[in-house]
Design a protein around this motif. Structure first.
Motif, PDB file in Angstrom:
ATOM      1  N   GLU A 162     -51.348 -10.673 -62.328  1.00 51.34           N
ATOM      2  CA  GLU A 162     -51.479 -11.694 -61.292  1.00 51.34           C
ATOM      3  C   GLU A 162     -52.844 -11.554 -60.637  1.00 51.34           C
ATOM      4  N   ASP A 163     -52.923 -11.136 -59.392  1.00 57.26           N
ATOM      5  CA  ASP A 163     -54.224 -11.025 -58.736  1.00 57.26           C
ATOM      6  C   ASP A 163     -54.619  -9.569 -58.470  1.00 57.26           C
ATOM      7  N   ARG A 164     -54.034  -8.645 -59.225  1.00 59.55           N
ATOM      8  CA  ARG A 164     -54.309  -7.224 -59.010  1.00 59.55           C
ATOM      9  C   ARG A 164     -54.833  -6.575 -60.282  1.00 59.55           C
ATOM     10  N   LEU A 165     -55.707  -5.594 -60.094  1.00 60.22           N
ATOM     11  CA  LEU A 165     -56.154  -4.757 -61.194  1.00 60.22           C
ATOM     12  C   LEU A 165     -55.290  -3.504 -61.164  1.00 60.22           C
ATOM     13  N   VAL A 166     -54.581  -3.259 -62.266  1.00 61.24           N
ATOM     14  CA  VAL A 166     -53.676  -2.115 -62.352  1.00 61.24           C
ATOM     15  C   VAL A 166     -54.225  -1.140 -63.382  1.00 61.24           C
ATOM     16  N   ILE A 167     -54.266   0.139 -63.006  1.00 61.21           N
ATOM     17  CA  ILE A 167     -54.746   1.183 -63.909  1.00 61.21           C
ATOM     18  C   ILE A 167     -53.661   2.240 -64.034  1.00 61.21           C
ATOM     19  N   THR A 168     -53.239   2.490 -65.277  1.00 57.88           N
ATOM     20  CA  THR A 168     -52.226   3.520 -65.551  1.00 57.88           C
ATOM     21  C   THR A 168     -52.698   4.374 -66.714  1.00 57.88           C
ATOM     22  N   PRO A 169     -53.503   5.399 -66.445  1.00 55.97           N
ATOM     23  CA  PRO A 169     -54.091   6.204 -67.520  1.00 55.97           C
ATOM     24  C   PRO A 169     -53.041   6.808 -68.445  1.00 55.97           C
ATOM     25  N   ARG A 170     -53.400   6.869 -69.715  1.00 53.57           N
ATOM     26  CA  ARG A 170     -52.507   7.471 -70.706  1.00 53.57           C
ATOM     27  C   ARG A 170     -52.570   8.985 -70.674  1.00 53.57           C
ATOM     28  N   LEU A 171     -53.742   9.534 -70.350  1.00 52.56           N
ATOM     29  CA  LEU A 171     -53.926  10.976 -70.359  1.00 52.56           C
ATOM     30  C   LEU A 171     -54.160  11.474 -68.942  1.00 52.56           C
ATOM     31  N   GLY A 172     -53.610  12.620 -68.622  1.00 51.58           N
ATOM     32  CA  GLY A 172     -53.783  13.186 -67.290  1.00 51.58           C
ATOM     33  C   GLY A 172     -54.941  14.156 -67.240  1.00 51.58           C
ATOM     34  N   GLY A 173     -55.088  14.765 -66.067  1.00 54.76           N
ATOM     35  CA  GLY A 173     -56.099  15.791 -65.905  1.00 54.76           C
ATOM     36  C   GLY A 173     -57.403  15.305 -65.309  1.00 54.76           C
ATOM     37  N   PHE A 174     -57.472  14.041 -64.917  1.00 59.30           N
ATOM     38  CA  PHE A 174     -58.678  13.562 -64.260  1.00 59.30           C
ATOM     39  C   PHE A 174     -58.294  12.544 -63.201  1.00 59.30           C
ATOM     40  N   THR A 175     -59.126  12.443 -62.193  1.00 61.38           N
ATOM     41  CA  THR A 175     -58.951  11.442 -61.154  1.00 61.38           C
ATOM     42  C   THR A 175     -60.328  10.872 -60.844  1.00 61.38           C
ATOM     43  N   GLY A 176     -60.357   9.842 -60.073  1.00 59.80           N
ATOM     44  CA  GLY A 176     -61.633   9.239 -59.704  1.00 59.80           C
ATOM     45  C   GLY A 176     -61.418   7.813 -59.286  1.00 59.80           C
ATOM     46  N   GLU A 177     -62.468   7.039 -59.398  1.00 62.48           N
ATOM     47  CA  GLU A 177     -62.351   5.630 -59.076  1.00 62.48           C
ATOM     48  C   GLU A 177     -63.198   4.816 -60.035  1.00 62.48           C
ATOM     49  N   LEU A 178     -62.715   3.635 -60.309  1.00 62.72           N
ATOM     50  CA  LEU A 178     -63.430   2.692 -61.146  1.00 62.72           C
ATOM     51  C   LEU A 178     -64.166   1.760 -60.194  1.00 62.72           C
ATOM     52  N   ARG A 179     -65.487   1.786 -60.245  1.00 67.33           N
ATOM     53  CA  ARG A 179     -66.285   0.964 -59.331  1.00 67.33           C
ATOM     54  C   ARG A 179     -66.806  -0.264 -60.056  1.00 67.33           C
ATOM     55  N   PHE A 180     -66.780  -1.390 -59.364  1.00 68.57           N
ATOM     56  CA  PHE A 180     -67.325  -2.625 -59.896  1.00 68.57           C
ATOM     57  C   PHE A 180     -67.766  -3.487 -58.736  1.00 68.57           C
ATOM     58  N   ARG A 181     -68.919  -4.070 -58.872  1.00 65.72           N
ATOM     59  CA  ARG A 181     -69.534  -4.865 -57.804  1.00 65.72           C
ATOM     60  C   ARG A 181     -69.447  -4.100 -56.490  1.00 65.72           C
ATOM     61  N   ASP A 182     -68.831  -4.710 -55.455  1.00 65.80           N
ATOM     62  CA  ASP A 182     -68.723  -4.057 -54.142  1.00 65.80           C
ATOM     63  C   ASP A 182     -67.347  -3.459 -53.910  1.00 65.80           C
ATOM     64  N   SER A 183     -66.579  -3.259 -54.962  1.00 64.41           N
ATOM     65  CA  SER A 183     -65.204  -2.774 -54.819  1.00 64.41           C
ATOM     66  C   SER A 183     -64.975  -1.557 -55.701  1.00 64.41           C
ATOM     67  N   SER A 184     -63.830  -0.941 -55.506  1.00 71.02           N
ATOM     68  CA  SER A 184     -63.423   0.157 -56.374  1.00 71.02           C
ATOM     69  C   SER A 184     -61.905   0.227 -56.413  1.00 71.02           C
ATOM     70  N   VAL A 185     -61.404   0.813 -57.468  1.00 63.77           N
ATOM     71  CA  VAL A 185     -59.966   1.003 -57.655  1.00 63.77           C
ATOM     72  C   VAL A 185     -59.750   2.472 -57.976  1.00 63.77           C
ATOM     73  N   PRO A 186     -58.817   3.145 -57.284  1.00 67.03           N
ATOM     74  CA  PRO A 186     -58.570   4.555 -57.619  1.00 67.03           C
ATOM     75  C   PRO A 186     -57.949   4.691 -59.006  1.00 67.03           C
ATOM     76  N   ILE A 187     -58.313   5.749 -59.693  1.00 66.19           N
ATOM     77  CA  ILE A 187     -57.722   6.072 -60.985  1.00 66.19           C
ATOM     78  C   ILE A 187     -56.737   7.202 -60.737  1.00 66.19           C
ATOM     79  N   PRO A 188     -55.445   6.918 -60.802  1.00 67.52           N
ATOM     80  CA  PRO A 188     -54.460   7.962 -60.517  1.00 67.52           C
ATOM     81  C   PRO A 188     -54.324   8.931 -61.688  1.00 67.52           C
ATOM     82  N   ASP A 189     -53.955  10.155 -61.366  1.00 74.20           N
ATOM     83  CA  ASP A 189     -53.664  11.160 -62.387  1.00 74.20           C
ATOM     84  C   ASP A 189     -52.195  11.041 -62.738  1.00 74.20           C
ATOM     85  N   PRO A 190     -51.844  10.615 -63.972  1.00 74.11           N
ATOM     86  CA  PRO A 190     -50.438  10.420 -64.306  1.00 74.11           C
ATOM     87  C   PRO A 190     -49.617  11.701 -64.203  1.00 74.11           C
TER      88      PRO A 190
END
Length: 196
Positions: A162-190
């Motif tokens: 819909e109007d959301r960017l969803v991130i669900t990593p397949r592999l664990g062991g890392f975290t961070g954020e995905l940055r684009f333009r003036d925004s960012s989305v957290p990358i969760p550790d599964p």
């Protein structure tokens, strides 16, 4: 019809030493493009068809060379120098991730990272080449595009719902954020999320 073409005439177009120039049967399969329906979600990546396809395609790993990487297709039909191709290896890593075979995906990704080196780029293929150019000299940009697709679509599993960017990593062991333009989305550790 190819059957009517003189074999000696055909041989002049394939350099000596190339697998296709050798005598004997020429098997055209498997071909790495057979993993595309798995990568692009056209078939269930966990189905028997997908499993059998990936098993057959795994024969393309280190076919007639040492050190890993996937070839484009059965080396017996190679009209050029045999060797592993980053582009083919990226597609196989993606298909393996989609099918849930993390071990094979990690093997391919590790090979890619090792080959990319400090410059984070790849030659078109890696292998001895008895015909020019010697050695491979060109860095190919489509490998970077496929690498981004592998990481974003198949590793991070980033998608728009819909109007959301969803991130669900397949592999664990890392975290961070995905940055684009003036925004960012957290990358969760599964792994951390599953412990909650």
């Amino acid at each position: 019809s190819l059957a009517n073409i003189d074999p000696d005439f055909q041989k002049q177009f394939v350099p000596v030493g190339m697998p296709l120039a050798l005598d004997g049967a020429r098997l055209w399969e498997p071909d790495v493009s057979e993993c595309f329906p798995i990568c692009f979600g056209l078939i269930d990546p966990r189905s028997d068809v997908a499993k059998k396809t990936l098993k057959a395609l795994d024969t393309l790993w280190s076919q007639s060379w040492e050190g890993g990487g996937y070839g484009r297709y059965n080396v017996l039909s190679e009209p050029d120098s045999p060797g592993p191709w980053p582009f083919a290896t990226m597609f196989m890593a993606a298909a393996s991730l989609e099918a849930g075979d993390v071990k094979k995906a990690q093997r391919a990704i590790n090979w890619l990272i090792e080959r990319a080196g400090a410059g984070a780029s790849w030659f078109e293929f890696y292998g001895d080449r008895p015909t020019p150019p010697l050695p491979p000299t060109g860095i190919v940009v489509w490998a970077w595009a496929q690498w981004i697709t592998l990481v974003v679509k198949h590793l991070l599993v980033a998608r728009v719902e819909e109007d959301r960017l969803v991130i669900t990593p397949r592999l664990g062991g890392f975290t961070g954020e995905l940055r684009f333009r003036d925004s960012s989305v957290p990358i969760p550790d599964p792994e951390a999320m599953s412990r909650r």
